[in-house]
Motif scaffolding. Structure first.
Motif, PDB file in Angstrom:
ATOM      1  N   ASN A   1      57.271  -9.989 -40.083  1.00 16.97           N
ATOM      2  CA  ASN A   1      58.411  -9.319 -39.234  1.00 16.97           C
ATOM      3  C   ASN A   1      58.709  -7.659 -39.302  1.00 16.97           C
ATOM      4  O   ASN A   1      59.288  -6.960 -38.311  1.00 16.97           O
ATOM      5  CB  ASN A   1      59.615  -9.824 -39.495  1.00 16.97           C
ATOM      6  CG  ASN A   1      59.535 -11.427 -38.568  1.00 16.97           C
ATOM      7  OD1 ASN A   1      60.172 -11.440 -37.838  1.00 16.97           O
ATOM      8  ND2 ASN A   1      58.980 -12.259 -39.166  1.00 16.97           N
TER       9      ASN A   1
ATOM     10  N   ASP B   1      66.999 -12.286 -50.952  1.00 18.87           N
ATOM     11  CA  ASP B   1      66.978 -13.544 -50.455  1.00 18.87           C
ATOM     12  C   ASP B   1      67.352 -14.506 -51.563  1.00 18.87           C
ATOM     13  O   ASP B   1      67.058 -13.973 -52.698  1.00 18.87           O
ATOM     14  CB  ASP B   1      65.549 -14.083 -49.438  1.00 18.87           C
ATOM     15  CG  ASP B   1      64.393 -14.207 -50.419  1.00 18.87           C
ATOM     16  OD1 ASP B   1      64.588 -13.829 -51.557  1.00 18.87           O
ATOM     17  OD2 ASP B   1      63.445 -14.635 -50.022  1.00 18.87           O
TER      18      ASP B   1
ATOM     19  N   TYR C   1      70.029  -5.434 -47.043  1.00 17.98           N
ATOM     20  CA  TYR C   1      70.424  -6.369 -46.349  1.00 17.98           C
ATOM     21  C   TYR C   1      70.399  -7.938 -47.202  1.00 17.98           C
ATOM     22  O   TYR C   1      69.488  -7.876 -48.042  1.00 17.98           O
ATOM     23  CB  TYR C   1      69.437  -6.618 -45.164  1.00 17.98           C
ATOM     24  CG  TYR C   1      69.389  -5.696 -44.066  1.00 17.98           C
ATOM     25  CD1 TYR C   1      70.040  -5.664 -43.038  1.00 17.98           C
ATOM     26  CD2 TYR C   1      68.686  -4.433 -44.367  1.00 17.98           C
ATOM     27  CE1 TYR C   1      70.242  -4.764 -41.987  1.00 17.98           C
ATOM     28  CE2 TYR C   1      68.360  -3.407 -43.381  1.00 17.98           C
ATOM     29  CZ  TYR C   1      69.239  -3.476 -42.435  1.00 17.98           C
ATOM     30  OH  TYR C   1      69.409  -2.467 -41.163  1.00 17.98           O
TER      31      TYR C   1
ATOM     32  N   ALA D   1      69.195 -11.514 -46.664  1.00 20.97           N
ATOM     33  CA  ALA D   1      68.237 -12.185 -45.782  1.00 20.97           C
ATOM     34  C   ALA D   1      68.096 -13.580 -45.872  1.00 20.97           C
ATOM     35  O   ALA D   1      68.362 -14.044 -46.989  1.00 20.97           O
ATOM     36  CB  ALA D   1      66.785 -11.665 -46.153  1.00 20.97           C
ATOM     37  N   SER D   2      68.541 -14.234 -44.841  1.00 21.22           N
ATOM     38  CA  SER D   2      68.618 -15.695 -44.820  1.00 21.22           C
ATOM     39  C   SER D   2      67.610 -16.260 -43.869  1.00 21.22           C
ATOM     40  O   SER D   2      67.372 -16.001 -42.838  1.00 21.22           O
ATOM     41  CB  SER D   2      69.831 -16.107 -44.356  1.00 21.22           C
ATOM     42  OG  SER D   2      69.835 -17.589 -44.150  1.00 21.22           O
ATOM     43  N   MET D   3      66.709 -17.163 -44.676  1.00 20.53           N
ATOM     44  CA  MET D   3      65.637 -17.934 -43.811  1.00 20.53           C
ATOM     45  C   MET D   3      65.353 -19.239 -44.416  1.00 20.53           C
ATOM     46  O   MET D   3      65.152 -19.183 -45.904  1.00 20.53           O
ATOM     47  CB  MET D   3      64.351 -17.109 -43.899  1.00 20.53           C
ATOM     48  CG  MET D   3      63.307 -17.845 -43.067  1.00 20.53           C
ATOM     49  SD  MET D   3      61.519 -16.867 -43.041  1.00 20.53           S
ATOM     50  CE  MET D   3      61.604 -16.218 -44.560  1.00 20.53           C
TER      51      MET D   3
ATOM     52  N   ASP E   1      61.948 -13.908 -34.903  1.00 17.40           N
ATOM     53  CA  ASP E   1      63.444 -13.937 -35.106  1.00 17.40           C
ATOM     54  C   ASP E   1      63.700 -14.793 -36.217  1.00 17.40           C
ATOM     55  O   ASP E   1      64.624 -15.502 -35.946  1.00 17.40           O
ATOM     56  CB  ASP E   1      63.979 -14.550 -33.769  1.00 17.40           C
ATOM     57  CG  ASP E   1      63.420 -15.581 -33.277  1.00 17.40           C
ATOM     58  OD1 ASP E   1      62.461 -16.152 -33.702  1.00 17.40           O
ATOM     59  OD2 ASP E   1      63.852 -16.188 -32.145  1.00 17.40           O
TER      60      ASP E   1
ATOM     61  N   ILE F   1      64.012 -14.682 -39.132  1.00 19.09           N
ATOM     62  CA  ILE F   1      64.910 -13.879 -40.606  1.00 19.09           C
ATOM     63  C   ILE F   1      66.159 -13.452 -40.416  1.00 19.09           C
ATOM     64  O   ILE F   1      66.109 -12.639 -39.345  1.00 19.09           O
ATOM     65  CB  ILE F   1      64.240 -12.883 -41.297  1.00 19.09           C
ATOM     66  CG1 ILE F   1      62.857 -13.349 -41.860  1.00 19.09           C
ATOM     67  CG2 ILE F   1      64.984 -12.663 -42.574  1.00 19.09           C
ATOM     68  CD1 ILE F   1      61.925 -12.186 -42.204  1.00 19.09           C
ATOM     69  N   GLU F   2      67.144 -14.143 -40.682  1.00 18.57           N
ATOM     70  CA  GLU F   2      68.423 -13.549 -40.281  1.00 18.57           C
ATOM     71  C   GLU F   2      68.945 -12.615 -41.338  1.00 18.57           C
ATOM     72  O   GLU F   2      68.893 -12.745 -42.663  1.00 18.57           O
ATOM     73  CB  GLU F   2      69.489 -14.777 -40.434  1.00 18.57           C
ATOM     74  CG  GLU F   2      70.880 -14.571 -40.026  1.00 18.57           C
ATOM     75  CD  GLU F   2      71.901 -15.829 -39.987  1.00 18.57           C
ATOM     76  OE1 GLU F   2      73.051 -15.641 -40.334  1.00 18.57           O
ATOM     77  OE2 GLU F   2      71.303 -16.895 -39.790  1.00 18.57           O
ATOM     78  N   LEU F   3      69.458 -11.402 -40.776  1.00 12.31           N
ATOM     79  CA  LEU F   3      69.807 -10.555 -41.711  1.00 12.31           C
ATOM     80  C   LEU F   3      71.250 -10.116 -41.664  1.00 12.31           C
ATOM     81  O   LEU F   3      71.969  -9.857 -40.572  1.00 12.31           O
ATOM     82  CB  LEU F   3      69.172  -9.086 -41.379  1.00 12.31           C
ATOM     83  CG  LEU F   3      67.323  -9.049 -41.276  1.00 12.31           C
ATOM     84  CD1 LEU F   3      66.791  -7.709 -40.913  1.00 12.31           C
ATOM     85  CD2 LEU F   3      67.173  -9.545 -42.730  1.00 12.31           C
ATOM     86  N   LYS F   4      71.952  -9.629 -42.881  1.00  5.83           N
ATOM     87  CA  LYS F   4      73.247  -9.414 -42.764  1.00  5.83           C
ATOM     88  C   LYS F   4      73.348  -8.129 -43.653  1.00  5.83           C
ATOM     89  O   LYS F   4      73.026  -7.844 -44.735  1.00  5.83           O
ATOM     90  CB  LYS F   4      74.225 -10.340 -43.591  1.00  5.83           C
ATOM     91  CG  LYS F   4      75.686 -10.054 -43.555  1.00  5.83           C
ATOM     92  CD  LYS F   4      76.405 -11.038 -44.115  1.00  5.83           C
ATOM     93  CE  LYS F   4      78.075 -11.028 -44.251  1.00  5.83           C
ATOM     94  NZ  LYS F   4      78.827 -11.955 -44.642  1.00  5.83           N
TER      95      LYS F   4
END
Length: 463
Positions: free
Chosen positions: A244, A398, A421, A423-425, A449, A451-454
């Motif tokens: 990604n 993560d 970030y 990272a949430s997956m 899409d 991996i969700e990033l904050k």
């Protein structure tokens, strides 16, 4: 009813053994888990119940193939590393799956290093700290010298992912992600097996190397599918990020160990880096990944128990503690936060939280902020070992600490020049294992899409 094309991924940890099915969008559509009671080897040391694991693979697949809604297109495996299965010509195990924590005989260890150039030289060449049985090449050396009658019967020593793959494909192979991870087998200076492997006659016991993105055609219960060669779990978890993100990044994978992986640092390990617990992995395309680690998750777990007992609170309450700059301020004692987080070299030795007197804290919240501050100081020191001097622009976190707002805010403050970030997956290791053989089973483009990033800004305000 039209069947859903899926890949089956076996994710085998020390405690939990899981089977996942992912559809072509990498959405999990089925999960099954099992736990086995450990057995013991001939010395009475605990070890994996290999026969239970083998039977579980076939039982799980029979269950999946019975389900009319799925069409299994491929199967792949990821497991913990540093564990060999010694098989005969027919692929049957000759002895137990020895635990990588099994004590290593000191005299044999001394003999090995004395013969092959000493600990420092061999560690630098193989990018492996001295770890005893965790250096899986030393397990082979031990088998040869302690049990020559077994060693002579060994057709191949297969790392656990490749043994499980072989159960279905019938193909004996080695994989670079297992061979290249703190094994003492791979010479990073030569990009080949180390000379000692050949001199000891151990190279003949290692199956041919195959690419991690290869797959074999196989069949089971009347069904045909592709079987991947299997992956070491730490390398598998990195794959979604490599797929990604193409700008230089580092990944801090947090669990019991906090491991910083930098796929964009291929500089040879120095003696100083090895002394500070750095090592190298080989990622699934065969390129080096420099890594550092510290025991952060374990330390956090132990100290939270101490806090809970002292302040008479439930351990679970600490998960709800959010970052509060006002609580942190008195802990800084007038110093700038960035100075505390990144101390000068001559001021490296800071007290660990275990050495702190809990009566000095006004509340559990204040003490917990101090705990995370102390851990982040160690994290920064560890991460800097593999990030400093490289062009890494982003740091992803993560695992457990990615959900800890105190940790994330402090880490962002420590690296103001980088984007930090959380990272949430879900199931990163299993998804990475599936991605490794994507073209063999999936007709859709690689996903972008999953991996969700904050983002955590340096201002300590959540974006």
């Amino acid at each position: 009813m039209q069947k859903i094309p899926v890949i089956a991924v076996f994710d085998v940890g020390k405690t939990n053994k899981k089977l996942f099915l992912f559809n072509e969008h990498y959405q999990m559509v089925y999960e099954r888990s099992a736990r086995f009671t450990e057995t013991v080897d001939e010395d009475g040391d605990p070890c994996e119940n290999l026969e239970s694991l083998r039977l579980s693979v076939f039982d799980s697949l029979r269950e999946v193939f019975k389900r009319p809604e799925f069409e299994v297109k491929a199967i792949n495996f990821s497991t913990y590393g540093a564990s060999f299965v010694y098989v005969d010509d027919e692929g049957k195990p000759l002895c137990p799956l020895y635990n990588y924590l099994k004590p290593y005989p000191p005299q044999l260890l001394q003999r090995f290093y004395a013969t092959y150039g000493g600990q420092e030289q061999l560690s630098k060449e193989t990018a492996s700290p001295v770890l005893g049985s965790l250096n899986s090449g030393l397990q082979l050396y031990r088998l040869k010298h302690e049990k020559p009658e077994v060693f002579n019967q060994v057709k191949y020593a297969l790392h656990l992912p490749q043994y499980l793959s072989c159960l279905l494909s019938g193909e004996f192979c080695s994989d670079i992600t297992s061979i290249g991870c703190h094994t003492h087998l791979w010479d990073y200076t030569q990009a080949d097996y180390h000379a000692w492997v050949k001199q000891e006659g151990i190279l003949d016991k290692l199956a041919p190397l195959r690419r991690s993105d290869e797959a074999f055609l196989a069949s089971f219960s009347g069904n045909s599918y592709k079987v991947g060669v299997g992956l070491h779990d730490s390398s598998a978890a990195l794959i979604p990020y490599l797929v990604n993100f193409h700008e230089p990044f580092a990944l801090i994978s947090t669990g019991t160990w906090c491991i910083t992986l930098n796929p964009f640092n291929d500089a040879p390990l120095t003696s100083e880096e090895l002394r500070q617990d750095c090592l190298c992995y080989l990622q699934y395309k065969g390129r080096p990944v420099k890594a550092s680690r510290f025991f952060g998750g374990y330390e956090h777990e132990q100290q939270v128990k101490r806090l809970a007992a002292h302040f008479d609170q439930n351990i679970a309450e600490f998960k709800a503690v959010s970052y509060d700059p006002e609580v942190l301020q008195p802990l800084l004692q007038g110093q700038d936060l960035s100075t505390i987080l990144r101390p000068p070299a001559e001021n490296q030795e800071k007290p660990t939280f275990a050495e702190r007197d809990l009566t000095a804290f006004a509340s559990a919240t204040e003490a917990y902020h101090q705990l995370i501050l102390d851990l982040v100081i160690q994290q920064v020191r560890s991460t800097q070992l593999v990030v400093e001097g490289t062009n890494v622009k982003r740091i992803f976190v993560d695992g457990g600490f990615g959900k800890n707002s105190i940790y994330m805010h402090l880490l962002a403050a420590a690296f103001p020049e980088k984007e930090v970030y959380a990272a949430s997956m879900a199931q990163a290791t299993a998804i990475g294992t599936a991605l490794a053989i994507h073209p063999h089973w999936n007709s859709k483009p690689l996903p972008t899409d999953i991996i969700e990033l904050k983002y955590y800004a340096v201002t300590h305000q959540e974006a």
